[in-house]
Design an enzyme around this catalytic site. Structure first.
Site, PDB file in Angstrom:
ATOM      1  N   ASP A  66      34.796  -0.247  11.142  1.00  0.00           N
ATOM      2  CA  ASP A  66      33.529  -0.902  11.488  1.00  0.00           C
ATOM      3  C   ASP A  66      33.681  -2.424  11.445  1.00  0.00           C
ATOM      4  OD1 ASP A  66      33.757  -1.214   8.743  1.00  0.00           O
ATOM      5  OD2 ASP A  66      31.837  -0.304   8.257  1.00  0.00           O
ATOM      6  N   ASN A 136      23.539   2.737  -0.188  1.00  0.00           N
ATOM      7  CA  ASN A 136      22.541   3.650   0.382  1.00  0.00           C
ATOM      8  C   ASN A 136      23.203   4.916   0.930  1.00  0.00           C
ATOM      9  OD1 ASN A 136      23.940   2.611   2.509  1.00  0.00           O
ATOM     10  ND2 ASN A 136      22.164   1.809   3.610  1.00  0.00           N
ATOM     11  N   HIS A 138      25.775   4.907   3.001  1.00  0.00           N
ATOM     12  CA  HIS A 138      26.317   4.766   4.356  1.00  0.00           C
ATOM     13  C   HIS A 138      27.838   4.936   4.367  1.00  0.00           C
ATOM     14  CE1 HIS A 138      26.830   0.047   4.482  1.00  0.00           C
ATOM     15  NE2 HIS A 138      27.807   0.619   3.817  1.00  0.00           N
ATOM     16  N   GLU A 143      24.239   4.303   8.964  1.00  0.00           N
ATOM     17  CA  GLU A 143      23.187   4.095   7.974  1.00  0.00           C
ATOM     18  C   GLU A 143      22.306   5.340   7.839  1.00  0.00           C
ATOM     19  OE1 GLU A 143      23.484   1.504   6.273  1.00  0.00           O
ATOM     20  OE2 GLU A 143      23.544  -0.369   7.399  1.00  0.00           O
TER      21      GLU A 143
END
Ligand code: GLP
Length: 240
Positions: A66, A136, A138, A143
């Site tokens: 990413d 979170n 991810h 996400e």
């Protein structure tokens, strides 16, 4: 499968062992290593083994996981800067054209995603992927609420990611988007290691391990893949 390690060093050694044995079997394997802090110890261990002649990366292929949209290697903390400075450029004999990395500054991000997808497809998929977990849950920049059936794509960053991101940069950056491999091609990787270290990851690891697969915690989706291993150190694994 969940595996607990004494500390982040022993975790890094175990990941490196897996990559070492993969390359013995398949020297031209396609390997993906996440950016961020979690894989840094593994990168250092792989570099050490490479310098000692224990691991040969000369035929290996690499793909990025990413990148922050808008950033390139000149920004300390970008995924590209992390991977190149701490890993690719430290290795002996890596072939530059065997590395395919997202260009966060590409003017046409959809074409950039297709370029990455094609590289992976031409190699027959990813052989080994080392992932970190966001606060979170991810994975890469997939996400909460992520579509499950997509390959590389552009993402709106989640609020948690926007809060946490300052740890990577020595300046305030108004980042709103990421570009990431998708859950589809991540889940298809032949070996998947999801790693988490440090006390701050204990809560998300607890939620990930205890929850059924749900798009609200993207890391849980990897439980659907048969070859996923969750590697945690004592601190990150304190609640599981
Ligand atoms: C970051 C990156 C991922 C990384 C994850 C965990 O935002 N997009 O590539 O794996 O979140 O990061 P860290 O290892 O720094 O906790």
């Amino acid at each position: 499968m969940l595996k607990k390690f004494q500390n982040d060093e022993t975790l890094a050694e175990a990941v490196s062992d897996q990559i070492e044995s993969l390359l013995q079997k398949k020297p031209d394997a396609l390997i993906c290593i996440a950016g961020g802090e979690t894989p840094l110890k593994t990168m250092a261990e792989l570099v050490r083994r490479n310098k000692k002649g224990k691991i040969d990366f000369s035929k290996a292929y690499f793909v990025g996981l990413d990148e922050w949209v808008g950033l390139g290697r000149e920004t300390k903390g970008s995924c590209r800067q992390t991977l190149y400075d701490y890993f690719y450029d430290q290795l002996d004999n890596v072939q530059p054209d065997h590395i395919c990395f997202f260009d966060g500054k590409a003017s046409d991000l959809d074409t950039e995603c297709k370029r990455i997808d094609t590289f992976i497809e031409e190699r027959g998929g990813i052989d080994f992927i080392l992932l970190g977990v966001g606060m979170n849950g991810h994975i890469g920049f997939n996400e909460p609420g992520v579509p499950v059936d997509v390959n590389a794509h552009v993402v709106d960053l989640d609020d948690v990611t926007k809060k946490v991101m300052s740890k990577y940069f020595d300046q305030d950056l108004p980042l709103t988007n990421g570009i990431s491999l998708g859950m589809k091609q991540i889940e298809q990787a032949k070996e998947i290691v999801v790693a988490a270290t440090g006390a701050k990851k204990a809560e998300i690891i607890e939620r990930t391990i205890q929850s059924e697969p749900t798009t609200e915690i993207p890391a849980t989706l990897l439980k659907n893949a048969p070859n996923t291993q969750f590697f945690v150190d004592q601190e990150a694994g304190a609640r599981v």
